[in-house]
Design a protein around this motif. Sequence first.
Motif, PDB file in Angstrom:
ATOM      1  N   GLY A 130       0.919  -1.446  -0.125  1.00  0.00           N
ATOM      2  CA  GLY A 130      -0.005  -0.018   0.033  1.00  0.00           C
ATOM      3  C   GLY A 130       0.652   1.234  -0.044  1.00  0.00           C
ATOM      4  O   GLY A 130       2.074   1.274   0.593  1.00  0.00           O
ATOM      5  N   ALA A 131       0.449   2.411  -0.701  1.00  0.00           N
ATOM      6  CA  ALA A 131       1.300   3.485  -0.654  1.00  0.00           C
ATOM      7  C   ALA A 131       0.459   4.674  -0.736  1.00  0.00           C
ATOM      8  O   ALA A 131      -0.940   4.739  -1.067  1.00  0.00           O
ATOM      9  CB  ALA A 131       2.094   3.319  -1.974  1.00  0.00           C
ATOM     10  N   VAL A 132       0.778   5.933  -0.513  1.00  0.00           N
ATOM     11  CA  VAL A 132       0.088   7.091  -0.539  1.00  0.00           C
ATOM     12  C   VAL A 132       1.193   8.133  -1.095  1.00  0.00           C
ATOM     13  O   VAL A 132       2.203   8.118  -0.738  1.00  0.00           O
ATOM     14  CB  VAL A 132      -0.463   7.649   0.587  1.00  0.00           C
ATOM     15  CG1 VAL A 132       0.351   7.990   1.979  1.00  0.00           C
ATOM     16  CG2 VAL A 132      -1.551   8.774   0.720  1.00  0.00           C
TER      17      VAL A 132
ATOM     18  N   GLU B 286      -2.047   5.693   6.451  1.00  0.00           N
ATOM     19  CA  GLU B 286      -1.079   4.872   7.324  1.00  0.00           C
ATOM     20  C   GLU B 286      -2.025   4.129   8.383  1.00  0.00           C
ATOM     21  O   GLU B 286      -1.839   2.808   8.556  1.00  0.00           O
ATOM     22  CB  GLU B 286      -0.228   5.707   8.066  1.00  0.00           C
ATOM     23  CG  GLU B 286       0.755   4.899   8.987  1.00  0.00           C
ATOM     24  CD  GLU B 286       1.517   5.874   9.690  1.00  0.00           C
ATOM     25  OE1 GLU B 286       2.515   5.355  10.701  1.00  0.00           O
ATOM     26  OE2 GLU B 286       1.570   7.170   9.925  1.00  0.00           O
ATOM     27  N   GLU B 287      -3.097   4.786   9.159  1.00  0.00           N
ATOM     28  CA  GLU B 287      -3.908   4.162   9.938  1.00  0.00           C
ATOM     29  C   GLU B 287      -4.631   2.882   9.174  1.00  0.00           C
ATOM     30  O   GLU B 287      -4.829   1.881   9.813  1.00  0.00           O
ATOM     31  CB  GLU B 287      -4.708   5.031  10.352  1.00  0.00           C
ATOM     32  CG  GLU B 287      -5.626   4.748  11.426  1.00  0.00           C
ATOM     33  CD  GLU B 287      -6.522   5.886  12.196  1.00  0.00           C
ATOM     34  OE1 GLU B 287      -7.657   5.489  12.376  1.00  0.00           O
ATOM     35  OE2 GLU B 287      -5.984   6.675  12.301  1.00  0.00           O
TER      36      GLU B 287
ATOM     37  N   PHE C 237      -4.286  -1.019  10.202  1.00  0.00           N
ATOM     38  CA  PHE C 237      -5.721  -1.784  10.153  1.00  0.00           C
ATOM     39  C   PHE C 237      -5.969  -3.080   9.443  1.00  0.00           C
ATOM     40  O   PHE C 237      -5.749  -4.312  10.115  1.00  0.00           O
ATOM     41  CB  PHE C 237      -6.888  -0.934  10.092  1.00  0.00           C
ATOM     42  CG  PHE C 237      -8.051  -1.649  10.303  1.00  0.00           C
ATOM     43  CD1 PHE C 237      -8.670  -2.002  11.548  1.00  0.00           C
ATOM     44  CD2 PHE C 237      -8.959  -1.872   8.988  1.00  0.00           C
ATOM     45  CE1 PHE C 237      -9.956  -2.658  11.430  1.00  0.00           C
ATOM     46  CE2 PHE C 237     -10.285  -2.637   9.263  1.00  0.00           C
ATOM     47  CZ  PHE C 237     -10.797  -3.136  10.503  1.00  0.00           C
ATOM     48  N   VAL C 238      -5.744  -3.049   8.205  1.00  0.00           N
ATOM     49  CA  VAL C 238      -5.782  -4.233   7.354  1.00  0.00           C
ATOM     50  C   VAL C 238      -4.806  -4.973   7.381  1.00  0.00           C
ATOM     51  O   VAL C 238      -4.844  -6.583   7.166  1.00  0.00           O
ATOM     52  CB  VAL C 238      -6.138  -3.837   5.699  1.00  0.00           C
ATOM     53  CG1 VAL C 238      -7.237  -3.138   5.653  1.00  0.00           C
ATOM     54  CG2 VAL C 238      -5.074  -3.212   5.090  1.00  0.00           C
TER      55      VAL C 238
ATOM     56  N   SER D  85      -6.038  -9.349   9.202  1.00  0.00           N
ATOM     57  CA  SER D  85      -5.255  -9.787   8.084  1.00  0.00           C
ATOM     58  C   SER D  85      -5.540 -11.350   8.129  1.00  0.00           C
ATOM     59  O   SER D  85      -5.606 -12.003   7.067  1.00  0.00           O
ATOM     60  CB  SER D  85      -3.953  -9.610   8.239  1.00  0.00           C
ATOM     61  OG  SER D  85      -3.217 -10.191   9.324  1.00  0.00           O
ATOM     62  N   LYS D  86      -5.866 -12.054   9.152  1.00  0.00           N
ATOM     63  CA  LYS D  86      -5.988 -13.361   9.269  1.00  0.00           C
ATOM     64  C   LYS D  86      -7.242 -13.567   8.279  1.00  0.00           C
ATOM     65  O   LYS D  86      -7.355 -14.922   7.698  1.00  0.00           O
ATOM     66  CB  LYS D  86      -6.191 -13.859  10.596  1.00  0.00           C
ATOM     67  CG  LYS D  86      -7.437 -13.448  11.199  1.00  0.00           C
ATOM     68  CD  LYS D  86      -7.497 -14.152  12.726  1.00  0.00           C
ATOM     69  CE  LYS D  86      -8.753 -13.900  13.245  1.00  0.00           C
ATOM     70  NZ  LYS D  86      -8.926 -14.236  14.782  1.00  0.00           N
ATOM     71  N   ASN D  87      -8.163 -12.958   8.217  1.00  0.00           N
ATOM     72  CA  ASN D  87      -9.397 -13.081   7.223  1.00  0.00           C
ATOM     73  C   ASN D  87      -9.158 -13.142   5.908  1.00  0.00           C
ATOM     74  O   ASN D  87      -9.735 -13.607   4.978  1.00  0.00           O
ATOM     75  CB  ASN D  87     -10.593 -11.918   7.809  1.00  0.00           C
ATOM     76  CG  ASN D  87     -10.875 -12.170   9.101  1.00  0.00           C
ATOM     77  OD1 ASN D  87     -11.187 -13.262   9.836  1.00  0.00           O
ATOM     78  ND2 ASN D  87     -11.076 -11.094  10.057  1.00  0.00           N
TER      79      ASN D  87
END
Length: 158
Positions: free
Chosen positions: A107-109, A122-123, A127-128, A134-136
Amino acid sequence: RIMEQQLGYGFEQELDDCLDLQLEYFLNGTCVQTIYWGDAYSQHLGESSALAGKLGMAPLPGSPIVLDRSTKSLRQCDETLCPYGFQSDRNGLINRPSYAAFGGWMGAVSNLVDLEQQLLTEEFLAFVSSREISKNYVINEANGDSFFGSDPYRYSHL
């Protein structure tokens, strides 16, 4: 050499480039070792797999010698070249590659957006990629949903 020797233990069609057949043999317990995409590990966790609860794994091997990008030469690992290495009694400091099967996810911004948007991104990424969320996305049937195609990348996924 090891790969060549292991061919003597594989099934006849092992080199026929038939990944679906390899995965089928692996998941039904006919073949106990495979070189496959990382999601083979996740798929073994499903209730229909003969390997459910019986499969283990090991980290990728490492090396005490790494490429020093500044000199473009191979050098012995030290704390500067291998800041995340681990100490081996036999070989000293070992650099181990991180695991990012299937190319990994990122991911990037843009740094052109304002600071508030950067912090929100970043938040969100934290979270993901958190243990709970992430296990999901890496473990089949973890939440009753279908598999999302991401491979395990944390010890908590195993």
